[in-house]
Design an enzyme around this catalytic site. Structure first.
Site, PDB file in Angstrom:
ATOM      1  N   PRO A 166      -0.243   8.747   9.981  1.00 50.21           N
ATOM      2  CA  PRO A 166       0.424   9.483   8.905  1.00 50.21           C
ATOM      3  C   PRO A 166      -0.467  10.608   8.403  1.00 50.21           C
ATOM      4  O   PRO A 166      -1.675  10.602   8.617  1.00 50.21           O
ATOM      5  CB  PRO A 166       0.622   8.414   7.824  1.00 50.21           C
ATOM      6  N   TYR A 173     -15.168   3.814   8.571  1.00 47.37           N
ATOM      7  CA  TYR A 173     -13.714   3.682   8.521  1.00 47.37           C
ATOM      8  C   TYR A 173     -13.056   4.428   9.675  1.00 47.37           C
ATOM      9  O   TYR A 173     -12.160   3.902  10.346  1.00 47.37           O
ATOM     10  CB  TYR A 173     -13.200   4.242   7.188  1.00 47.37           C
ATOM     11  N   GLY A 198       0.808  -1.214   0.000  1.00 45.93           N
ATOM     12  CA  GLY A 198       0.000   0.000   0.000  1.00 45.93           C
ATOM     13  C   GLY A 198       0.839   1.261   0.000  1.00 45.93           C
ATOM     14  O   GLY A 198       2.057   1.234  -0.214  1.00 45.93           O
ATOM     15  N   VAL A 254       1.791   3.496   2.477  1.00 49.80           N
ATOM     16  CA  VAL A 254       2.862   3.590   3.473  1.00 49.80           C
ATOM     17  C   VAL A 254       3.809   2.402   3.359  1.00 49.80           C
ATOM     18  O   VAL A 254       5.034   2.551   3.451  1.00 49.80           O
ATOM     19  CB  VAL A 254       2.273   3.679   4.898  1.00 49.80           C
TER      20      VAL A 254
END
Length: 231
Positions: free
Chosen positions: A166, A139, A14, A16
């Site tokens: 992040p 989410y 993904g 990161v």
């Protein structure tokens, strides 16, 4: 970190995870063995699949980056699905880390899980100070609960579990085309466009000569109608 550290990175392909892999390849220390896995390697919503992954990799440390992610429209269409799947992944990872006595678990959160009404710049301690925007509350609350769950494991069992959040889009987000804000970032990347804010608070400029940031964003977004700018 000891000389037999096995660091399992979920979500290894993904945004990161891909960036982290590049850093590790350049700066890996002796005695570290990094294992980057994706959804092709295990279904982290399944206890048995997650347990089998731990059997194969035998991690001493876990960096949990995996998540079901989506943009504005994907989240708003399936808040329940985003909540259930992200909760299941975190719950399985945390429980198995405790069971296997993993030395450290770090769960990755997200910028968009912060309160909808918040003072900028955002501070870490404001994470739970109000509800997130309702469009992505499934989410958002699932990712917030990763922070809560890690804290509870630490308090109740003494587990070295923590969380990080992040705050960037990056070049590895190109795989998320079709999710609106991610698509916009991807189009900007493909158009070799970088929007450069002015630190003095003046009109930001794009990396394209003679092109304002607003004009550049309209261009890569493909907007043909009038845009309303909120500043």
């Amino acid at each position: 970190m000891n000389t037999s550290a096995v660091i399992l990175v979920t979500g290894g392909t993904g945004l990161v995870g891909s960036a982290l892999r590049e850093v590790v390849e350049q700066r890996q220390l002796p005695g570290e063995h990094w294992v980057f896995v994706s959804s092709k390697d295990a279904d982290l919503t399944s206890w048995h699949s997650t347990e089998a992954l731990f059997d194969r990799t035998q991690p001493t440390h876990v960096l949990h980056l995996a998540a079901r992610v989506g943009g504005l429209y994907a989240n708003s269409r399936d808040n329940v699905g985003f909540f259930r799947q992200n909760m299941a992944m975190q719950d399985n990872i945390a429980a198995i880390c405790k069971e296997r006595q993993v030395q450290k678990l770090v769960s990755c959160l997200s910028t968009c899980i912060f309160p909808d009404k918040v003072t900028y710049p955002i501070e870490e301690d404001t994470l739970h100070n109000g509800p997130p925007h309702p469009s992505n509350e499934g989410y958002s609350f699932a990712k917030r609960m990763a922070d809560v769950q890690n804290r509870m494991y630490r308090a109740q069992y003494g587990c070295n579990f923590t969380s990080v959040s992040p705050a960037q889009f990056g070049c590895h987000q190109i795989g998320l085309v079709g999710r609106w804000h991610s698509e916009l970032c991807t189009k900007a990347q493909l158009a070799d466009l970088v929007v450069l804010p002015d630190a003095r608070g003046q009109e930001p400029q794009s990396s394209r000569p003679q092109t304002s940031a607003k004009e550049a964003v309209i261009s890569v977004a493909g907007c043909s109608n009038q845009c309303l700018w909120q500043t």
